[in-house]
Design a protein around this motif. Structure first.
Motif, mmCIF file in Angstrom:
data_model
loop_
_atom_site.group_PDB
_atom_site.id
_atom_site.type_symbol
_atom_site.label_atom_id
_atom_site.label_comp_id
_atom_site.label_asym_id
_atom_site.label_seq_id
_atom_site.Cartn_x
_atom_site.Cartn_y
_atom_site.Cartn_z
ATOM 1 N N UNK A 45 0.823 -1.211 0.000
ATOM 2 C CA UNK A 45 0.000 0.000 0.000
ATOM 3 C C UNK A 45 0.859 1.263 0.000
ATOM 4 N N UNK A 46 2.006 1.236 0.646
ATOM 5 C CA UNK A 46 2.883 2.404 0.637
ATOM 6 C C UNK A 46 3.375 2.690 -0.783
ATOM 7 N N UNK A 47 3.663 1.636 -1.512
ATOM 8 C CA UNK A 47 4.075 1.799 -2.908
ATOM 9 C C UNK A 47 2.925 2.339 -3.758
ATOM 10 N N UNK A 48 1.753 1.776 -3.600
ATOM 11 C CA UNK A 48 0.618 2.175 -4.434
ATOM 12 C C UNK A 48 0.146 3.600 -4.132
ATOM 13 N N UNK A 49 0.412 4.089 -2.928
ATOM 14 C CA UNK A 49 0.040 5.459 -2.583
ATOM 15 C C UNK A 49 1.077 6.486 -3.029
ATOM 16 N N UNK A 50 2.220 6.050 -3.517
ATOM 17 C CA UNK A 50 3.297 6.978 -3.872
ATOM 18 C C UNK A 50 3.043 7.622 -5.239
ATOM 19 N N UNK A 51 3.567 8.825 -5.416
ATOM 20 C CA UNK A 51 3.412 9.518 -6.692
ATOM 21 C C UNK A 51 4.243 8.854 -7.787
ATOM 22 N N UNK A 52 5.387 8.273 -7.397
ATOM 23 C CA UNK A 52 6.215 7.581 -8.382
ATOM 24 C C UNK A 52 5.480 6.421 -9.021
ATOM 25 N N UNK A 53 4.667 5.733 -8.243
ATOM 26 C CA UNK A 53 3.857 4.640 -8.781
ATOM 27 C C UNK A 53 2.810 5.190 -9.741
ATOM 28 N N UNK A 54 2.177 6.288 -9.389
ATOM 29 C CA UNK A 54 1.131 6.856 -10.237
ATOM 30 C C UNK A 54 1.685 7.301 -11.592
ATOM 31 N N UNK A 55 2.936 7.802 -11.587
ATOM 32 C CA UNK A 55 3.507 8.289 -12.840
ATOM 33 C C UNK A 55 3.799 7.170 -13.834
ATOM 34 N N UNK A 56 3.796 5.935 -13.379
ATOM 35 C CA UNK A 56 4.086 4.820 -14.285
ATOM 36 C C UNK A 56 3.058 4.718 -15.414
ATOM 37 N N UNK A 57 1.851 5.266 -15.195
ATOM 38 C CA UNK A 57 0.821 5.177 -16.242
ATOM 39 C C UNK A 57 1.166 6.037 -17.450
ATOM 40 N N UNK A 58 2.133 6.956 -17.292
ATOM 41 C CA UNK A 58 2.555 7.790 -18.421
ATOM 42 C C UNK A 58 4.034 7.580 -18.746
ATOM 43 N N UNK A 345 6.329 26.104 -16.207
ATOM 44 C CA UNK A 345 6.034 24.727 -15.820
ATOM 45 C C UNK A 345 7.301 24.001 -15.389
ATOM 46 N N UNK A 346 8.359 24.134 -16.182
ATOM 47 C CA UNK A 346 9.609 23.440 -15.884
ATOM 48 C C UNK A 346 10.232 23.953 -14.594
ATOM 49 N N UNK A 347 10.348 25.254 -14.459
ATOM 50 C CA UNK A 347 11.103 25.790 -13.324
ATOM 51 C C UNK A 347 10.299 25.842 -12.034
ATOM 52 N N UNK A 393 15.010 11.837 -14.312
ATOM 53 C CA UNK A 393 14.713 10.404 -14.308
ATOM 54 C C UNK A 393 13.336 10.107 -13.749
ATOM 55 N N UNK A 394 12.811 10.997 -12.925
ATOM 56 C CA UNK A 394 11.490 10.773 -12.357
ATOM 57 C C UNK A 394 10.354 11.218 -13.246
ATOM 58 N N UNK A 395 10.664 11.918 -14.328
ATOM 59 C CA UNK A 395 9.611 12.450 -15.197
ATOM 60 C C UNK A 395 8.851 11.349 -15.923
ATOM 61 N N UNK A 396 7.601 11.604 -16.194
ATOM 62 C CA UNK A 396 6.857 10.765 -17.134
ATOM 63 C C UNK A 396 7.203 11.209 -18.545
ATOM 64 N N UNK A 397 6.891 10.370 -19.527
ATOM 65 C CA UNK A 397 7.111 10.751 -20.927
ATOM 66 C C UNK A 397 6.386 12.059 -21.244
ATOM 67 N N UNK A 398 5.134 12.139 -20.841
ATOM 68 C CA UNK A 398 4.301 13.278 -21.212
ATOM 69 C C UNK A 398 4.814 14.565 -20.592
ATOM 70 N N UNK A 399 5.277 14.515 -19.327
ATOM 71 C CA UNK A 399 5.787 15.718 -18.688
ATOM 72 C C UNK A 399 7.097 16.156 -19.338
#
Length: 410
Positions: A45-58, A345-347, A393-399
């Protein structure tokens, strides 16, 4: 009834002599009255609640920034790996919660644009004398030092996962061709592991995820190749004919995710034992290598993907140059404020990263209730550039695409 081997004697549970080490955390985790979950179930659950996990969809699996809803993203990949790993763990009597936690977390921190993005970041790290970059190690860095969760007092704290989950994540590399997989005998400092695929997991559950990672992508890649018209019917039939020649007992008429996964999992469970480790039969293993080579040749190295790789390289290198070219130290705040006007957005996002993880503005870090580790000192140019590398490295493709377009658009 099946005749699969029983791995319960090496299962990572309270009866295992390494249990206390496996469930240990860098800091004691808060406890709630009446919580029925095991340590590994809490990690899930700690993994699934993390933002890094959510970004995997992109984030890319094979096809970059897919607009096709039916093409695999890294989010779907980790869920598929978790399903495969749990099935294997169930029939071999291993810890299902542990394999699920490792599987769901194994690609947090993966670079944007898949393994090509990883290669670009590796090259940038080497050219700038930064910390070595490989995605398994970066996943460990993210779950240990980057990803945070809000505690009961509203403070952002590091994830603080168990040793067994962290170990399985950094040792998950499924790119290595191994017919037999067994865990290593001793625990170690996970940051002493120098290269992906060179160190076995400490648990059999970690070994299950390592194999499931390969099973999880190999059939799915073929389906996606068909969806994009990259693989024709004749190519697939030729491959299937060779597969049946090598492995006549493989009773499938199509190399898709469902049929191929079923056959591989069944073969693995039927041939594995505690003494010999997790293993495939020789003919099944040869088929696995053959299909993997086919995928690399006809999918991963397809001319359309090769063209996009050049675009992905341009995006990552441009963003690294944009953020990493300035001297750090006393004037960094002035630079950030100036650049926010041109590239909001970037900065704005990068400034938030600096506040949370560096000594950029400690008062604001406190105001934002961030009690996570401080890992960069901006008066050190190498640490600053490592900060930029981790941010990218943490960015999604879309971001990454959106911020690149912001940089090049007038």
């Amino acid at each position: 009834m099946n005749n699969f081997a029983d791995f319960s004697e090496v299962k990572m549970d309270e009866k295992n002599p390494n249990w206390e080490l496996a469930v240990s955390r860098e800091q004691e985790l808060y406890k709630r009255e009446g919580d029925l979950r095991t340590p590994f179930e809490r990690d899930v659950m700690r993994i699934m609640h993390s933002k890094g996990y959510r970004r995997l969809k992109h984030k890319t699996q094979v096809f970059f920034a897919p607009q096709n809803d039916h093409v695999c993203t890294r989010m779907e990949h980790v869920q598929l790996v978790a399903s495969v790993a749990e099935t294997i763990a169930k029939f071999l009597n291993l810890n299902e919660a542990l394999v699920r936690a490792i599987a769901l977390g194994h690609d947090i921190g993966h670079a944007p644009f898949g393994h090509h993005g990883e290669t670009v970041l590796q090259d940038l790290a080497e050219a700038n004398n930064l910390h070595s970059f490989w995605h398994e190690n970066n996943s460990l860095r993210f779950i240990d030092k980057i990803e945070t969760l809000t505690d009961y007092n509203g403070y952002q704290q590091n994830m603080n996962l168990t040793y067994a989950v962290r170990d399985g994540i950094v040792c998950h590399c499924g790119e290595v061709d191994e017919r037999f997989v067994k865990p290593r005998e001793n625990a170690c400092d996970l940051y002493t592991i120098q290269k992906g695929g060179k160190c076995g997991s400490f648990t059999y559950e970690g070994c299950v995820v390592k194999i499931s990672d390969k099973i999880g992508y190999i059939g799915r890649d073929i389906e996606d190749g068909v969806s994009y018209g990259i693989l024709g019917k004749e190519q697939r039939q030729d491959l299937l004919d060779v597969v049946h020649t090598i492995y006549p007992d493989l009773k499938i008429n199509e190399l898709n995710t469902s049929s191929f996964t079923h056959s591989l999992v069944l073969n693995l469970c039927s041939n594995s034992s505690v003494e010999n480790g997790l293993c495939f039969s020789e003919d099944c293993f040869q088929v696995l290598k053959l299909v993997k080579q086919f995928n690399y040749k006809y999918i991963c190295n397809h001319p359309r993907i090769e063209k996009f790789k050049r675009y992905a390289t341009l995006i990552i290198e441009t963003l690294f140059e944009q953020l990493g070219e300035y001297m750090t130290g006393k004037n960094v705040r002035d630079i950030i404020q100036r650049e926010k006007i041109l590239y909001p957005k970037l900065y704005t996002t990068f400034e938030g990263w600096l506040i949370k993880y560096s000594d950029y503005n400690l008062k604001e870090k406190e105001n934002r209730c961030c009690k996570n580790k401080l890992i960069y000192h901006l008066d050190d140019e190498i640490e600053y550039k490592n900060c930029v590398l981790d941010f990218l490295s943490g960015m999604s493709d879309t971001f990454a695409i959106d911020t690149f377009n912001e940089v090049i658009t007038f």
